[in-house]
Design an enzyme around this catalytic site. Structure first.
Site, short mmCIF file in Angstrom:
data_model
loop_
_atom_site.label_atom_id
_atom_site.label_comp_id
_atom_site.label_asym_id
_atom_site.label_seq_id
_atom_site.Cartn_x
_atom_site.Cartn_y
_atom_site.Cartn_z
N ARG A 1 0.85 -1.21 0.00
CA ARG A 1 0.00 0.00 0.00
C ARG A 1 0.88 1.25 0.00
O ARG A 1 0.47 2.32 -0.46
CB ARG A 1 -0.95 0.00 1.21
CG ARG A 1 -1.75 1.30 1.34
CD ARG A 1 -3.05 1.15 2.11
NE ARG A 1 -2.92 0.40 3.33
CZ ARG A 1 -2.28 0.85 4.44
NH1 ARG A 1 -1.71 2.03 4.46
NH2 ARG A 1 -2.22 0.09 5.51
N TYR B 1 -14.39 17.33 -16.35
CA TYR B 1 -14.99 16.00 -16.23
C TYR B 1 -15.97 16.02 -15.04
O TYR B 1 -15.59 16.44 -13.94
CB TYR B 1 -13.86 15.00 -16.01
CG TYR B 1 -14.25 13.57 -15.92
CD1 TYR B 1 -14.94 12.94 -16.95
CD2 TYR B 1 -13.91 12.81 -14.81
CE1 TYR B 1 -15.27 11.61 -16.87
CE2 TYR B 1 -14.25 11.47 -14.72
CZ TYR B 1 -14.94 10.88 -15.76
OH TYR B 1 -15.27 9.56 -15.67
N ASP C 1 -5.70 18.21 -15.08
CA ASP C 1 -6.07 16.85 -15.47
C ASP C 1 -5.65 16.73 -16.94
O ASP C 1 -6.31 17.26 -17.83
CB ASP C 1 -7.58 16.65 -15.30
CG ASP C 1 -8.01 15.25 -15.73
OD1 ASP C 1 -7.22 14.56 -16.44
OD2 ASP C 1 -9.14 14.85 -15.40
N LYS D 1 -6.88 5.20 -19.65
CA LYS D 1 -7.05 5.64 -21.03
C LYS D 1 -5.80 5.29 -21.86
O LYS D 1 -5.55 4.15 -22.13
CB LYS D 1 -7.34 7.14 -21.05
CG LYS D 1 -8.43 7.57 -20.05
CD LYS D 1 -9.77 7.01 -20.41
CE LYS D 1 -10.95 7.58 -19.65
NZ LYS D 1 -11.05 7.30 -18.25
C1 LIG Z 1 -10.66 13.89 -18.33
C2 LIG Z 1 -10.86 12.69 -17.45
N1 LIG Z 1 -10.35 12.71 -16.22
C3 LIG Z 1 -10.50 11.67 -15.38
C4 LIG Z 1 -11.22 10.55 -15.75
C5 LIG Z 1 -11.43 9.45 -14.76
O1 LIG Z 1 -10.67 8.34 -15.01
P1 LIG Z 1 -11.01 6.91 -14.38
O2 LIG Z 1 -12.18 6.39 -15.11
O3 LIG Z 1 -9.74 6.15 -14.59
O4 LIG Z 1 -11.30 7.13 -12.94
C6 LIG Z 1 -11.77 10.50 -17.03
C7 LIG Z 1 -12.57 9.32 -17.45
O5 LIG Z 1 -13.24 9.33 -18.44
C8 LIG Z 1 -11.60 11.60 -17.91
O6 LIG Z 1 -12.13 11.61 -19.13
#
Ligand SMILES: Cc1ncc(COP(=O)(O)O)c(C=O)c1O
Length: 390
Positions: free
Chosen positions: A55, A108, A181, A204
């Site tokens: 962890r 998001y 992000d 992704k």
């Molecule tokens: C811009 C963005 N940030 C964060 C995330 C979240 O990622 P996760 O699904 O791995 O939690 C996404 C998911 O679609 C996203 O498009």
């Protein structure tokens, strides 16, 4: 040793130091043991390297952390079990009651919910703006002491390109940290800007095959180590097997990114020529509002193409259902192509003005472009446009 003992104390296999595996093995072990208490204590007090409990740290995770930090151009990385966990970890680790955050309507949706709902419960105040409104950002930061500005570039789903140099410069002038992000931007982009922390969904592009979730916060060491202390207690860590799969995916990251960007550009150009389409949003198109900025900021214009159908929600549903190669599904950055129709992405809980900032309207369709043959993807889009608008 009795058989009942043997199955829990397996034979050691040692690989000689001059006989290296070309792929590092997965350290799928929760615990690591030193020979005695004194060495364990030396590890605990930072006097010797090593691993103790996964962890906190693990060699497979460490390998991925080193690779990601280098790709993003920073010196440290903290891995988490998902992209949103990376964002949540950053927010929880950086903010305390009484702090103020600026965030944007184009973010998001779970990031917006984290700032407004979760942090709101802990006494963190926030102001939501449009990412286009850098004058508004300047105004808010000049009048309200602000700890953090949270933004994305390009934004999901309408692919607005944020002016990263301007946003980070305003934040710095007013003593605020920035969290970008960078999931849609990609791990190799935006490292040259004065961003304090990058969050990524490794679900992704890094893993790239849609079979594993993960997240990362990448920043200068002092910030990451402070977050790591809180993460050790909160426990959002990535599993070593997931880290291994992401390391495997990373090897083809640039091949996939380049192929997906090439396909995305062709598709954006094709959609821009269609009468059923009111507007295409792709930063690679010379007429796109974000094109000049993206050309300066990014290597590759990205793998999403978003567009507005003239006929709105029902046409969007018919179009998505008529597609044969694109699946109706969330997420992005994998090898296969996906579609999100307007019915599945209408913003909720916003004023009309804020909805207008998001750029999502009744005809907005988001395509996530895969590595299939570009001709096949164009044929599929053509037949789906014709069938849904016939
Ligand atoms: C811009 C963005 N940030 C964060 C995330 C979240 O990622 P996760 O699904 O791995 O939690 C996404 C998911 O679609 C996203 O498009």
């Amino acid at each position: 040793m009795k058989k009942r003992t043997r199955v829990t104390h397996l034979p050691d296999v040692t690989v000689p130091p001059d006989d290296r595996p070309l792929v590092a093995p997965i350290y799928q072990s929760v615990k690591f043991s030193f020979d005695n208490v004194a060495e364990t204590q030396r590890y605990w007090s930072g006097q010797r390297p090593g691993f103790y409990y996964s962890r906190v740290s693990n060699p497979t995770l460490r390998q991925l952390e080193l690779a990601l930090a280098e790709l993003q151009g920073r010196d440290a990385c903290l891995l988490t079990g998902s992209g949103v966990a990376a964002i949540a970890m950053s927010l929880l680790g950086l903010l305390k009651c009484g702090d103020h955050v600026v965030y944007f309507a184009e973010l998001y949706p779970p990031t917006r919910a984290l700032v407004r709902r979760l942090l709101g419960r802990y006494g963190v105040t926030s102001t939501m703006l449009s990412v286009d409104d850098t004058a508004g950002l300047e105004r808010v930061l000049a009048t309200t002491p602000t700890r953090l500005v949270v933004f994305e570039s390009p934004t999901n789903p309408v692919l607005k390109v944020a002016d990263i140099a301007r946003i980070t410069s305003i934040a710095r002038t007013h003593g605020a940290l920035t969290l970008l992000d960078n999931t849609l931007g990609g791990l190799h982009n935006h490292g040259e800007f004065e961003v304090d922390l990058y969050a990524h969904s490794l679900t992704k592009y890094a893993s790239g095959h849609g079979d594993v979730m993960g997240g990362a916060v990448i920043a200068r060491r002092e910030l990451v180590e402070s977050l790591r202390e809180d993460a050790t207690n909160l426990g959002p860590t990535l599993d070593p097997h997931a880290a291994y799969l992401i390391l495997r995916g990373l090897k083809t990251y640039f091949l996939r990114w380049d192929a997906q960007c090439r396909n995305a550009m062709r598709i954006a150009e094709f959609l821009a020529s269609r009468p059923e389409v009111a507007r295409v949003r792709y930063p690679g198109l010379p007429g796109d509002a974000g094109h000049a900025l993206a050309a300066r900021q990014m290597d590759g214009f990205g793998t999403l193409v978003t567009f507005d159908l003239v006929h709105g929600i029902e046409a969007g549903t018919r179009f998505a259902e008529a597609l044969e190669l694109f699946s109706i599904a969330a997420s992005l950055g994998s090898t296969e192509s996906l579609v999100v129709p307007p019915a599945l992405q209408q913003p909720r809980g916003m004023t009309d003005e804020q909805r207008a900032w998001t750029g999502i309207n009744a005809g907005t369709v988001r395509l996530s472009i895969g590595i299939e043959d570009g001709d096949d993807l164009l044929d599929d889009l053509r037949q789906a446009l014709e069938r849904s608008h016939g």
